[in-house]
Motif scaffolding. Structure first.
Motif, PDB file in Angstrom:
ATOM      1  N   ARG A   1       0.832  -1.212   0.000  1.00 44.92           N
ATOM      2  CA  ARG A   1       0.000   0.000   0.000  1.00 44.92           C
ATOM      3  C   ARG A   1       0.863   1.256   0.000  1.00 44.92           C
ATOM      4  O   ARG A   1       0.490   2.277  -0.559  1.00 44.92           O
ATOM      5  N   ARG A   2       2.035   1.153   0.623  1.00 39.78           N
ATOM      6  CA  ARG A   2       2.928   2.313   0.691  1.00 39.78           C
ATOM      7  C   ARG A   2       3.891   2.419  -0.481  1.00 39.78           C
ATOM      8  O   ARG A   2       4.712   3.333  -0.521  1.00 39.78           O
ATOM      9  N   ALA A   3       3.824   1.460  -1.380  1.00 41.99           N
ATOM     10  CA  ALA A   3       4.814   1.439  -2.471  1.00 41.99           C
ATOM     11  C   ALA A   3       4.792   2.754  -3.246  1.00 41.99           C
ATOM     12  O   ALA A   3       3.726   3.318  -3.516  1.00 41.99           O
ATOM     13  N   VAL A   4       5.972   3.217  -3.579  1.00 40.58           N
ATOM     14  CA  VAL A   4       6.098   4.467  -4.324  1.00 40.58           C
ATOM     15  C   VAL A   4       5.698   4.250  -5.783  1.00 40.58           C
ATOM     16  O   VAL A   4       6.150   3.310  -6.432  1.00 40.58           O
ATOM     17  N   THR A   5       4.796   5.117  -6.267  1.00 39.56           N
ATOM     18  CA  THR A   5       4.439   5.075  -7.687  1.00 39.56           C
ATOM     19  C   THR A   5       4.549   6.501  -8.234  1.00 39.56           C
ATOM     20  O   THR A   5       4.741   7.439  -7.475  1.00 39.56           O
TER      21      THR A   5
ATOM     22  N   SER B   1      -2.254   7.627 -13.001  1.00 41.76           N
ATOM     23  CA  SER B   1      -3.275   6.849 -12.314  1.00 41.76           C
ATOM     24  C   SER B   1      -3.634   5.559 -13.048  1.00 41.76           C
ATOM     25  O   SER B   1      -4.237   4.664 -12.467  1.00 41.76           O
ATOM     26  N   ALA B   2      -3.241   5.419 -14.300  1.00 43.40           N
ATOM     27  CA  ALA B   2      -3.617   4.228 -15.050  1.00 43.40           C
ATOM     28  C   ALA B   2      -2.599   3.111 -14.852  1.00 43.40           C
ATOM     29  O   ALA B   2      -1.396   3.337 -14.904  1.00 43.40           O
ATOM     30  N   VAL B   3      -3.127   1.896 -14.602  1.00 43.86           N
ATOM     31  CA  VAL B   3      -2.254   0.731 -14.483  1.00 43.86           C
ATOM     32  C   VAL B   3      -1.861   0.300 -15.890  1.00 43.86           C
ATOM     33  O   VAL B   3      -2.611  -0.369 -16.592  1.00 43.86           O
TER      34      VAL B   3
ATOM     35  N   PHE C   1      -7.420  -3.945 -14.583  1.00 41.93           N
ATOM     36  CA  PHE C   1      -7.445  -2.770 -13.700  1.00 41.93           C
ATOM     37  C   PHE C   1      -7.823  -1.483 -14.420  1.00 41.93           C
ATOM     38  O   PHE C   1      -7.640  -0.395 -13.877  1.00 41.93           O
ATOM     39  N   GLU C   2      -8.384  -1.638 -15.605  1.00 44.72           N
ATOM     40  CA  GLU C   2      -8.803  -0.460 -16.346  1.00 44.72           C
ATOM     41  C   GLU C   2      -9.842   0.325 -15.548  1.00 44.72           C
ATOM     42  O   GLU C   2     -10.794  -0.248 -15.009  1.00 44.72           O
ATOM     43  N   GLY C   3      -9.632   1.632 -15.456  1.00 50.31           N
ATOM     44  CA  GLY C   3     -10.589   2.469 -14.741  1.00 50.31           C
ATOM     45  C   GLY C   3     -10.492   2.393 -13.233  1.00 50.31           C
ATOM     46  O   GLY C   3     -11.249   3.046 -12.521  1.00 50.31           O
ATOM     47  N   ARG C   4      -9.580   1.556 -12.735  1.00 54.42           N
ATOM     48  CA  ARG C   4      -9.391   1.493 -11.272  1.00 54.42           C
ATOM     49  C   ARG C   4      -8.077   2.183 -10.932  1.00 54.42           C
ATOM     50  O   ARG C   4      -7.150   2.193 -11.720  1.00 54.42           O
TER      51      ARG C   4
ATOM     52  N   PHE D   1      -5.012  -1.334  -7.142  1.00 52.18           N
ATOM     53  CA  PHE D   1      -4.018  -2.226  -7.717  1.00 52.18           C
ATOM     54  C   PHE D   1      -2.985  -2.653  -6.668  1.00 52.18           C
ATOM     55  O   PHE D   1      -2.640  -3.824  -6.555  1.00 52.18           O
ATOM     56  N   LYS D   2      -2.547  -1.692  -5.864  1.00 52.30           N
ATOM     57  CA  LYS D   2      -1.556  -2.016  -4.831  1.00 52.30           C
ATOM     58  C   LYS D   2      -2.089  -3.078  -3.871  1.00 52.30           C
ATOM     59  O   LYS D   2      -1.369  -4.003  -3.498  1.00 52.30           O
TER      60      LYS D   2
END
Ligand code: TRP
Length: 331
Positions: free
Chosen positions: A223-227, A231-233, A264-267, A272-273
């Motif tokens: 959940r804390r992973a840096v991205t 916003s799109a996967v 994960f389209e639209g999510r 995703f995390k």
């Protein structure tokens, strides 16, 4: 080669807890070879002492690494599992190969450069000659195939060069090994800094997921992973954080990158995390459960080590007697 069976060799250091990078890049693939190949999987404690170790920790981790091999599905009846320092031929051939490995070659090794930058107060000779010991591990068994993570590719190429050099001087002595580097699950990156490799010695505990982490820890770390700020996967050049998470998701589910993008389209990234955390924790749960069971049984682990070392030594002996004769040592 043993009869008509090819030989596989790989090693894992007992230094620190193993990460999902070690799992995905190496150990998870080891058992795929057991049916077809004769496999030697080694706990490389001689390599571990190139950086300073607390003796009690080194000993404990040696047991743990062996237990983890077994927990990851490597059956000691089908694979030769052993501890490097229990087969003295590794050190012996390591020294010999030092004399056929060039200073310039070793100086070019990126792992040496990285590690000496990190351990500026302890740049010992072993850290420098680490790759010739690794070459010895591999060549001792006339290995055909070496499954490793991509970070070991350079060491493998050096192994081939040293073997070819030796063969050229003395005639055919060593099998020239091939690397087996899993293509689609290359390198797992740090969750805190996705431009650098996930490393078991990272000081930031949130950057690293260990094979034996609890589900809660795994979920929290993902959940804390840096991205990045998108916003799109989507798997794209430059999106190191998301690419890394997608690689991990792929490794645990087998789904292709485009399937993952569709799923994960639209999510958002948040969803995703959590999903990556779930598949990772679920994938590792059986390993952890087996590990907890096996690690309690020291006598069993010692019996595996002993049988493994005996079998390994008997193979190593053949190569050593050939090497000794060719070099001109008196028997
Ligand atoms: N250098 C490897 C690593 O850090 C470990 C290793 C030592 C190894 N000897 C080996 C891997 C022989 C494959 C074959 O990951």
């Amino acid at each position: 080669m043993i009869g008509d069976r090819k030989l596989v060799f790989s090693g894992v250091q007992p230094s620190g807890n193993l990460t999902i990078g070690n799992y995905i890049g190496a150990i998870k693939n080891f058992k795929e070879f057991s049916d077809e190949y004769k496999c030697f999987y080694c706990v490389v404690d001689l390599h571990a002492i190139t950086v300073r170790q607390v003796p009690a920790d080194l000993r404990r981790r040696t047991y743990e690494t062996l237990a983890l091999y077994i927990a990851c599905g490597l059956d000691p009846q089908k694979n030769t599992l052993f501890v490097q320092s229990q087969v003295p031929a590794h050190a012996e051939l390591g020294w010999i190969l030092d004399c056929y490995t060039m200073f310039g070659e070793l100086s070019r090794m990126t792992q040496f450069k990285d590690k000496s930058a990190k351990n500026a107060q302890n740049i010992n000779a072993g850290l420098f000659t680490y790759p010739s010991l690794m070459a010895a591990d591999i060549l001792l068994y006339q290995t055909d195939l070496v499954p490793v993570g991509i970070d070991q590719k350079q060491h493998l190429e050096l192994t081939r060069d040293v073997a070819n050099r030796f063969n050229q001087i003395y005639g055919d002595t060593f099998t020239i090994p091939e690397g087996y580097i899993a293509k689609d699950t290359m390198k797992i990156m740090s969750l805190a800094d996705p431009t650098s490799k996930m490393s078991k010695s990272d000081e930031n505990q949130n950057a690293v997921v260990y094979i034996l982490d609890s589900k809660d820890d795994i979920m929290r770390k993902f959940r804390r992973a840096v991205t990045d700020s998108g916003s799109a996967v989507k798997y794209e050049e430059g999106k190191d954080g998301i690419n890394n998470l997608m690689t991990i998701y792929h490794a645990f589910t087998g789904k292709s990158m485009s399937d993952i993008e569709r799923e994960f389209e639209g999510r958002g990234y948040g969803d995703f995390k959590s999903a990556v955390g779930e598949v990772c924790a679920d994938g590792l749960a059986p390993v952890r459960c087996e590990f907890d069971r096996i690690i309690k049984d020291k006598a069993y682990l010692e019996s595996v080590m002993k049988a493994g070392a005996e079998e390994a030594a008997s193979y190593a002996r053949r190569t050593m007697s050939k090497v000794r004769r060719k070099i001109g040592f008196v028997n």
